[in-house]
Design a protein around this motif. Structure first.
Motif, PDB file in Angstrom:
ATOM      1  N   LEU A  93       1.007  -1.272  -0.038  1.00 35.72           N
ATOM      2  CA  LEU A  93       0.067   0.109   0.060  1.00 35.72           C
ATOM      3  C   LEU A  93       0.984   1.354  -0.061  1.00 35.72           C
ATOM      4  CD1 LEU A  93      -1.400  -2.411   1.541  1.00 35.72           C
ATOM      5  CD2 LEU A  93      -3.245  -0.893   2.133  1.00 35.72           C
ATOM      6  N   ASP A  94       0.463   2.306  -0.618  1.00 40.29           N
ATOM      7  CA  ASP A  94       1.169   3.460  -0.909  1.00 40.29           C
ATOM      8  C   ASP A  94       0.977   4.430   0.577  1.00 40.29           C
ATOM      9  OD1 ASP A  94      -1.240   4.999  -1.110  1.00 40.29           O
ATOM     10  OD2 ASP A  94      -0.869   5.225  -3.358  1.00 40.29           O
ATOM     11  N   VAL A  95       1.577   5.357   0.774  1.00 46.81           N
ATOM     12  CA  VAL A  95       1.718   6.383   1.689  1.00 46.81           C
ATOM     13  C   VAL A  95       0.266   6.748   2.236  1.00 46.81           C
ATOM     14  CG1 VAL A  95       2.106   8.375   0.430  1.00 46.81           C
ATOM     15  CG2 VAL A  95       2.834   8.374   2.942  1.00 46.81           C
ATOM     16  N   HIS A  96      -0.705   6.980   1.354  1.00 47.07           N
ATOM     17  CA  HIS A  96      -1.841   7.401   1.605  1.00 47.07           C
ATOM     18  C   HIS A  96      -2.997   6.342   2.132  1.00 47.07           C
ATOM     19  CE1 HIS A  96      -0.580  11.136  -0.486  1.00 47.07           C
ATOM     20  NE2 HIS A  96      -0.422  10.332  -1.659  1.00 47.07           N
ATOM     21  N   LEU A  97      -2.501   5.234   2.353  1.00 49.56           N
ATOM     22  CA  LEU A  97      -3.397   4.178   2.770  1.00 49.56           C
ATOM     23  C   LEU A  97      -3.152   3.405   4.194  1.00 49.56           C
ATOM     24  CD1 LEU A  97      -4.182   2.643  -0.848  1.00 49.56           C
ATOM     25  CD2 LEU A  97      -5.432   4.095   0.466  1.00 49.56           C
ATOM     26  N   GLY A  98      -2.428   4.240   4.925  1.00 51.33           N
ATOM     27  CA  GLY A  98      -1.960   3.643   6.344  1.00 51.33           C
ATOM     28  C   GLY A  98      -3.231   2.935   7.152  1.00 51.33           C
ATOM     29  N   THR A  99      -4.385   3.704   7.077  1.00 55.57           N
ATOM     30  CA  THR A  99      -5.504   3.101   7.915  1.00 55.57           C
ATOM     31  C   THR A  99      -6.019   1.842   7.211  1.00 55.57           C
ATOM     32  OG1 THR A  99      -6.252   4.994   8.571  1.00 55.57           O
ATOM     33  CG2 THR A  99      -7.883   3.336   8.649  1.00 55.57           C
ATOM     34  N   LEU A 100      -6.169   1.660   6.016  1.00 55.83           N
ATOM     35  CA  LEU A 100      -6.262   0.592   5.138  1.00 55.83           C
ATOM     36  C   LEU A 100      -5.402  -0.635   5.502  1.00 55.83           C
ATOM     37  CD1 LEU A 100      -8.155  -1.226   3.443  1.00 55.83           C
ATOM     38  CD2 LEU A 100      -6.868  -0.104   1.398  1.00 55.83           C
ATOM     39  N   ALA A 101      -4.042  -0.070   5.407  1.00 55.09           N
ATOM     40  CA  ALA A 101      -3.179  -1.165   5.785  1.00 55.09           C
ATOM     41  C   ALA A 101      -3.097  -1.760   7.063  1.00 55.09           C
ATOM     42  CB  ALA A 101      -1.575  -0.736   5.875  1.00 55.09           C
ATOM     43  N   ARG A 102      -3.267  -0.963   8.231  1.00 57.06           N
ATOM     44  CA  ARG A 102      -3.537  -1.524   9.471  1.00 57.06           C
ATOM     45  C   ARG A 102      -4.682  -2.230   9.784  1.00 57.06           C
ATOM     46  NH1 ARG A 102      -1.325   3.744  10.226  1.00 57.06           N
ATOM     47  NH2 ARG A 102      -3.448   4.814  10.510  1.00 57.06           N
ATOM     48  N   ARG A 103      -5.935  -2.066   9.335  1.00 54.92           N
ATOM     49  CA  ARG A 103      -7.060  -2.872   9.216  1.00 54.92           C
ATOM     50  C   ARG A 103      -6.898  -4.141   8.507  1.00 54.92           C
ATOM     51  NH1 ARG A 103     -12.488   0.928   9.146  1.00 54.92           N
ATOM     52  NH2 ARG A 103     -11.547   2.393  10.581  1.00 54.92           N
ATOM     53  N   LEU A 104      -6.085  -4.345   7.343  1.00 56.86           N
ATOM     54  CA  LEU A 104      -5.792  -5.720   6.738  1.00 56.86           C
ATOM     55  C   LEU A 104      -5.005  -6.425   7.455  1.00 56.86           C
ATOM     56  CD1 LEU A 104      -4.918  -4.264   3.154  1.00 56.86           C
ATOM     57  CD2 LEU A 104      -7.053  -5.864   3.815  1.00 56.86           C
ATOM     58  N   ARG A 105      -3.893  -5.686   8.213  1.00 56.58           N
ATOM     59  CA  ARG A 105      -3.361  -6.520   9.126  1.00 56.58           C
ATOM     60  C   ARG A 105      -3.796  -6.879  10.321  1.00 56.58           C
ATOM     61  NH1 ARG A 105       1.897  -2.172   9.134  1.00 56.58           N
ATOM     62  NH2 ARG A 105       2.720  -2.590   7.200  1.00 56.58           N
ATOM     63  N   LEU A 106      -4.705  -5.968  10.883  1.00 55.05           N
ATOM     64  CA  LEU A 106      -5.526  -6.507  11.995  1.00 55.05           C
ATOM     65  C   LEU A 106      -6.369  -7.935  11.562  1.00 55.05           C
ATOM     66  CD1 LEU A 106      -6.886  -5.773  14.796  1.00 55.05           C
ATOM     67  CD2 LEU A 106      -8.747  -4.600  13.435  1.00 55.05           C
ATOM     68  N   LEU A 107      -6.802  -8.046  10.470  1.00 53.47           N
ATOM     69  CA  LEU A 107      -7.388  -9.373   9.881  1.00 53.47           C
ATOM     70  C   LEU A 107      -6.471 -10.486   9.582  1.00 53.47           C
ATOM     71  CD1 LEU A 107     -10.143  -7.431   8.065  1.00 53.47           C
ATOM     72  CD2 LEU A 107     -10.377  -8.612   9.979  1.00 53.47           C
ATOM     73  N   GLY A 108      -5.300 -10.151   9.656  1.00 55.10           N
ATOM     74  CA  GLY A 108      -4.306 -11.325   9.504  1.00 55.10           C
ATOM     75  C   GLY A 108      -3.752 -11.308   7.962  1.00 55.10           C
ATOM     76  N   VAL A 109      -4.086 -10.024   7.135  1.00 52.76           N
ATOM     77  CA  VAL A 109      -3.725  -9.961   5.606  1.00 52.76           C
ATOM     78  C   VAL A 109      -2.375  -9.434   5.635  1.00 52.76           C
ATOM     79  CG1 VAL A 109      -4.385  -9.117   3.482  1.00 52.76           C
ATOM     80  CG2 VAL A 109      -6.199  -9.876   5.137  1.00 52.76           C
ATOM     81  N   ASP A 110      -1.623 -10.052   4.855  1.00 52.83           N
ATOM     82  CA  ASP A 110       0.016  -9.717   4.651  1.00 52.83           C
ATOM     83  C   ASP A 110      -0.269  -8.506   3.745  1.00 52.83           C
ATOM     84  OD1 ASP A 110       2.655  -9.174   3.942  1.00 52.83           O
ATOM     85  OD2 ASP A 110       2.903 -11.364   3.469  1.00 52.83           O
ATOM     86  N   ALA A 111       0.118  -7.321   4.424  1.00 55.53           N
ATOM     87  CA  ALA A 111      -0.159  -6.102   3.835  1.00 55.53           C
ATOM     88  C   ALA A 111       1.161  -5.079   4.036  1.00 55.53           C
ATOM     89  CB  ALA A 111      -1.326  -5.280   4.368  1.00 55.53           C
ATOM     90  N   ALA A 112       2.107  -4.949   3.400  1.00 52.42           N
ATOM     91  CA  ALA A 112       3.228  -3.924   3.570  1.00 52.42           C
ATOM     92  C   ALA A 112       2.830  -2.692   3.316  1.00 52.42           C
ATOM     93  CB  ALA A 112       4.191  -4.591   2.588  1.00 52.42           C
ATOM     94  N   TYR A 113       3.529  -1.732   3.852  1.00 52.53           N
ATOM     95  CA  TYR A 113       3.031  -0.455   3.824  1.00 52.53           C
ATOM     96  C   TYR A 113       4.359   0.659   3.855  1.00 52.53           C
ATOM     97  CZ  TYR A 113       1.451   4.069   5.774  1.00 52.53           C
ATOM     98  OH  TYR A 113       1.132   5.278   5.899  1.00 52.53           O
ATOM     99  N   GLU A 114       4.359   1.584   3.123  1.00 48.64           N
ATOM    100  CA  GLU A 114       5.328   2.919   2.914  1.00 48.64           C
ATOM    101  C   GLU A 114       4.783   3.884   3.849  1.00 48.64           C
ATOM    102  OE1 GLU A 114       8.538   2.491   2.551  1.00 48.64           O
ATOM    103  OE2 GLU A 114       8.526   0.387   1.254  1.00 48.64           O
TER     104      GLU A 114
END
Length: 252
Positions: A93-114
């Protein structure tokens, strides 16, 4: 361009990408006679990451098809759930999608984020190197040829963004198994093992902990756990079965 003229129409889900005059029904496009249909579609504003079948006079053609005069083109959206062959399903995920990245991780989805803007070339290169699906609202980034795979995030609201990604890719959900800060795996932890990383009030009030195996951040069922649990419950109810998922790790 000064070449063959074709007719083109976009499915309703894709019309937001096109210029206003092309959002209703079929319109005419003059091509250069050598560019591929994929190039023509992108030149009209639609990223190929969002395109499913391309139909020419009713028959499916590849993006490499070079349009001929008089052909009638229909551009369909990707079919959901979308399969991404060739690698385990994971995201960048790009820099503008930090909240989405954290929610995907909360669900156990592999989500790298810059968390910093490293630029489109570096993001595209990482997507290719790690075979991650690039999630972004930047259409220019999604048009970069070196991307492994990509997807446009249609909403600017985190709740809708999460539903969009889960509905499009149907990733396996394993809530409470990833660190929301760094994407590392969580493991159960003894209170003594995380003691030095806890505030005094936390030491006094909580006894069940998890810890990130990568960054060593501790987790417990803190004051905002109910809000996180509601996000998990809604996602699992609509998109996956979390009945076999460990429940030892909550939000810190």
């Amino acid at each position: 361009m000064n070449g063959p003229e074709i007719g083109i129409s976009f499915a309703s889900a894709l019309r937001l990408f096109a210029a206003a005059p092309r959002r209703e029904g079929r319109t005419s496009v003059v091509t250069d006679g050598v560019s591929t249909l994929g190039h023509v579609v992108e030149s009209l504003g639609v990223p190929l990451t969002e395109v499913g079948r391309l139909l020419v006079d009713g028959r499916e053609v590849p993006v490499s098809h070079v349009p001929a005069a008089g052909e009638q083109v229909e551009v369909e959206p990707v079919v959901r759930p979308q399969e991404v062959p060739g690698a385990p399903l994971r995201f960048l995920l790009d820099v503008h999608l930090g909240t989405l990245a954290r929610r995907l991780r909360l669900l156990g989805v592999d989500a790298a984020y810059e968390s910093e803007d490293i630029g489109d070339p570096a993001l595209a290169a990482r997507s290719a190197a790690e075979r991650r699906v690039m999630l972004s609202r930047d259409r220019g980034l999604l048009r970069r040829r070196e991307l492994w795979a990509g997807a446009y995030v249609y909403s600017d609201q985190p709740d809708e963004q999460l539903r969009d990604v889960l509905g499009r890719f149907a990733p396996a959900l394993a809530p409470w198994t990833r660190c929301t800060a760094c994407n590392g795996p969580l493991r159960d932890a003894d209170k003594d093992a995380v003691w030095e990383k806890l505030e005094h009030g936390t030491r006094r009030s909580y006894d069940v902990f998890a810890q990130c195996a990568a960054c060593e951040r501790p987790y417990w069922r803190g004051a905002h756990h109910a809000r996180l649990e509601a996000i998990v419950r809604e996602a699992v109810s609509e998109f996956g079965d979390g009945s076999a998922v460990p429940s030892g790790a909550g939000g810190s």
